[in-house]
Design a protein around this motif. Structure first.
Motif, PDB file in Angstrom:
ATOM      1  N   LEU A  28       2.810  14.846 -14.230  1.00 56.41           N
ATOM      2  CA  LEU A  28       1.807  13.967 -13.624  1.00 56.41           C
ATOM      3  C   LEU A  28       0.446  14.123 -14.312  1.00 56.41           C
ATOM      4  N   THR A  29       0.053  15.367 -14.601  1.00 51.93           N
ATOM      5  CA  THR A  29      -1.274  15.542 -15.222  1.00 51.93           C
ATOM      6  C   THR A  29      -1.290  14.955 -16.632  1.00 51.93           C
ATOM      7  N   SER A  30      -0.173  15.069 -17.362  1.00 55.26           N
ATOM      8  CA  SER A  30      -0.223  14.467 -18.709  1.00 55.26           C
ATOM      9  C   SER A  30      -0.242  12.946 -18.613  1.00 55.26           C
ATOM     10  N   LYS A  31       0.436  12.412 -17.603  1.00 61.15           N
ATOM     11  CA  LYS A  31       0.402  10.965 -17.397  1.00 61.15           C
ATOM     12  C   LYS A  31      -1.024  10.528 -17.026  1.00 61.15           C
ATOM     13  N   VAL A  47       6.785  11.609  -7.190  1.00 62.49           N
ATOM     14  CA  VAL A  47       7.028  12.889  -6.517  1.00 62.49           C
ATOM     15  C   VAL A  47       8.376  12.875  -5.798  1.00 62.49           C
ATOM     16  N   LEU A  48       8.720  11.761  -5.167  1.00 62.86           N
ATOM     17  CA  LEU A  48       9.950  11.744  -4.363  1.00 62.86           C
ATOM     18  C   LEU A  48      11.189  11.407  -5.173  1.00 62.86           C
ATOM     19  N   THR A  49      11.042  10.491  -6.143  1.00 60.88           N
ATOM     20  CA  THR A  49      12.281   9.989  -6.777  1.00 60.88           C
ATOM     21  C   THR A  49      12.287  10.088  -8.303  1.00 60.88           C
ATOM     22  N   ASN A  50      11.379  10.842  -8.892  1.00 62.81           N
ATOM     23  CA  ASN A  50      11.469  11.043 -10.344  1.00 62.81           C
ATOM     24  C   ASN A  50      12.885  11.535 -10.669  1.00 62.81           C
ATOM     25  N   ALA A 311       7.627  19.402  -1.684  1.00 66.66           N
ATOM     26  CA  ALA A 311       7.535  19.096  -0.253  1.00 66.66           C
ATOM     27  C   ALA A 311       7.766  17.599  -0.030  1.00 66.66           C
ATOM     28  N   ASP A 312       8.159  17.273   1.191  1.00 67.61           N
ATOM     29  CA  ASP A 312       8.397  15.874   1.566  1.00 67.61           C
ATOM     30  C   ASP A 312       7.066  15.130   1.682  1.00 67.61           C
ATOM     31  N   LEU A 313       7.054  13.881   1.251  1.00 65.36           N
ATOM     32  CA  LEU A 313       5.900  13.006   1.484  1.00 65.36           C
ATOM     33  C   LEU A 313       6.353  11.882   2.390  1.00 65.36           C
TER      34      LEU A 313
END
Ligand code: SAH
Length: 415
Positions: A28-31, A47-50, A311-313
Motif C-alpha cells: 500500500l505504501t509503495s502504491k 485490505v480485504l480482497t487483495n 483485521a476485519d474492516l
C-alpha cells in the motif's frame, strides 16, 4: 474520524491468531508513493480482497478463535428459519422446476448447511425440483472450509484459473454445489439469494461536507511516520464525490457502498428476468448514520489504518441506498430488525424445541433484514401467526394456496 463505540460483534477478547502482515502495508505504501492518496473504497478493497495478502483471502476469521462471530455460527436456528423462508418463496412463485439457492459470502458454509437440512426435511414438498447451491466467495481458503462442511471433502478445484466455476462438489444428499468469484458468473435461472454479513464487507467511499462542498476522504502516508497511514480530505472533487452524493443529503459525513449498489442492481435484474427473491441481513441503517467504518481484531475494535490485512474492516449497510439501487422493477420490503424477522418466521416455537442461550443471542442481535422481490407477483413472506400456523400475508393469493399443506415450524424435525 469519530468511531462509534457500539460493538458490531461480541464475545470476550481472545488470543489473536493472525500475525502482522507487513507485506500488505508495504504494497500500500509503495502504491501511495507512486499514485498519491487512494479512496477509502480502494483501501478497503485491497485490505480485504487483495489476491495475495487480503484479509478474507488469507484468513479463517470466523468463530471464537478468530476476529468475529456471526448468527449462523452461533445457532443453527437462523439458517433453518431462512430455509423455511426460501421454501415458502419458492412455493409462492409457483414451485419452479429448478431452484438455484445462491449465497453471497458464505463464511464457513454453516448457513447453507442449515438451510439444506431444512430442504432435506421438506424433500416431499420439493418433490422432483432440481435444487442446486451457488456460492459466491472471494476467498479460496474459506471456499475450502465451505467445501469440507457442505460436501464432505468431495469437491474439486477448477484446473484453469479462467473458469467461472472455480470449485465444484456434491452434498451428501446429492445436490450440486458451485463456487464463483462474482455474482455475475452465476448462471441465469430462478434463484433465491441470501447474503448474511456480506454487504458490510464491501468497499465504501467516505465523504465529508466542507465549506467548499462535498469532498472525498482519502488514505495517505503519514508524512511524520512513513510506515503509518492517515486519512486526508481530497482538495478538490473526485469522480465519486461528484456522482455518489444525493442532492438533498442532510448529513455532514456520508458513506456510500457503490459496489453493494451494483450487486443489488444485478440481483434486481436477475429477479426481474428469471424470477426469485433475495434476502439481505446485515448491520445497517436506513440512510441515517454517518461514520461507521471500523475494524475488528480478536473481537475488539481495532484502528482501521493500522496493520492492514490483519483485521476485519466493516461499515454499516445503508439500506436506503440499496433500495434506491434496486430500482422500480422489484418490490423491496424492510429493513426490519432481525428480531422481528425471526419472530415472524417462528423462532419462538423453534426455540421451544431447542432452547439455548446461543439462540437467544441471535434473537437479540442488532441487525436488519431486507427483502427484494419481483414486483409483479407482489409476494410477501410467510408470517408466523399466533395460532401457530405459517400463513400467507397476502390475502389476494390465499385462495390459490388453500389446497396446499400449511407447515408449522414445530412440525419440522430438526437434528
Ligand atoms: N455469511 C457468513 C460470513 C460473513 S463474513 C456468516 O454470516 O457467517 C463475509 C464473507 O463474505 C466471507 O465469506 C468473505 O470471504 C466473503 N466476501 C467478502 N468480500 C467478498 C467479495 N467482494 N466477493 C465475494 N465474497 C466476499
Amino acid at each position: 474520524l469519530h468511531l462509534p463505540l457500539r460493538r458490531r460483534r461480541f464475545l470476550p477478547p481472545v488470543r489473536c491468531l493472525q500475525k502482522s502482515q507487513p507485506s500488505l502495508l508495504r504494497h500500500l505504501t509503495s502504491k501511495l508513493k507512486a499514485t498519491g492518496p487512494i479512496t477509502v473504497a480502494e483501501y478497503m478493497r485491497e485490505v480485504l480482497t487483495n489476491p495475495v495478502a487480503g484479509y478474507y483471502v488469507r484468513n479463517n476469521m470466523l468463530g471464537p478463535d478468530g476476529d468475529f462471530i456471526t448468527s449462523p455460527e452461533i445457532s443453527q436456528i437462523f439458517g433453518e428459519l431462512l430455509g423455511v423462508w426460501i421454501i415458502s418463496e419458492w412455493m409462492g412463485a409457483g414451485r419452479p422446476k429448478q431452484l438455484q439457492l445462491v449465497e453471497l459470502g458464505p463464511g464457513k458454509g454453516s448457513l447453507a448447511s442449515d438451510v439444506l437440512r431444512v430442504f432435506s426435511q421438506l424433500r416431499s414438498v420439493l418433490g422432483e425440483t432440481s435444487v442446486s447451491l451457488h456460492l459466491v466467495e472471494v476467498s479460496p481458503a474459506l471456499s475450502l472450509i465451505q467445501a469440507q462442511n457442505l460436501t464432505r471433502d468431495c469437491s474439486q478445484e477448477a484446473v484453469s484459473e479462467d473458469e467461472l466455476v472455480y470449485r465444484r462438489g456434491t452434498t451428501a444428499a446429492g445436490l450440486p454445489v458451485f463456487w464463483y468469484r462474482r455474482l455475475d458468473d452465476v448462471p441465469a435461472g430462478f434463484s433465491i439469494c441470501v447474503a448474511h454479513e456480506f454487504f458490510d464487507a464491501l468497499p465504501i467511499h467516505k465523504f465529508q461536507r466542507t465549506q467548499k462542498g462535498w469532498r472525498e476522504v482519502m488514505v495517505d502516508i503519514d508524512p511524520d511516520k512513513p510506515d503509518k497511514l492517515r486519512f486526508v480530505v481530497a482538495p478538490s472533487p473526485t469522480m465519486a464525490s461528484s456522482t455518489l452524493i444525493q442532492a438533498d443529503e442532510r448529513r455532514d459525513h456520508v458513506e456510500v457502498c457503490a459496489e453493494g449498489g451494483s450487486v443489488v442492481q444485478q440481483l434486481s435484474r436477475r429477479i426481474t428476468e428469471d424470477g426469485g427473491a433475495a434476502l439481505i441481513a446485515d448491520y445497517g441503517h436506513d440512510g441515517t448514520k454517518t461514520d461507521t467504518f471500523r475494524s475488528f481484531k480478536g473481537h475488539q475494535l481495532h484502528d482501521v489504518l493500522s496493520n492492514p490485512g490483519s483485521a476485519d474492516l466493516t461499515a454499516d449497510v445503508d439500506f436506503s441506498y440499496l433500495r434506491r439501487k434496486a430500482g422500480g422493477g422489484v418490490a423491496c420490503l424492510g429493513p426490519v430488525s432481525q428480531r422481528t424477522f425471526l419472530k415472524n418466521m417462528g423462532i419462538d416455537t423453534r426455540m421451544q424445541v431447542n432452547i439455548s442461550i446461543r439462540s437467544k443471542t441471535i434473537y437479540s442481535q442488532d441487525m436488519f433484514v431486507s427483502r427484494v422481490f419481483y414486483l409483479e407477483s407482489q409476494r410477501t413472506t410467510f408470517l408466523y401467526t399466533a395460532s401457530g400456523d405459517l400463513r400467507r400475508k397476502n390475502h389476494r393469493l390465499k385462495s390459490a394456496i388453500s389446497a396446499e399443506k400449511v407447515y408449522k415450524v414445530s412440525d419440522l424435525v430438526f437434528n
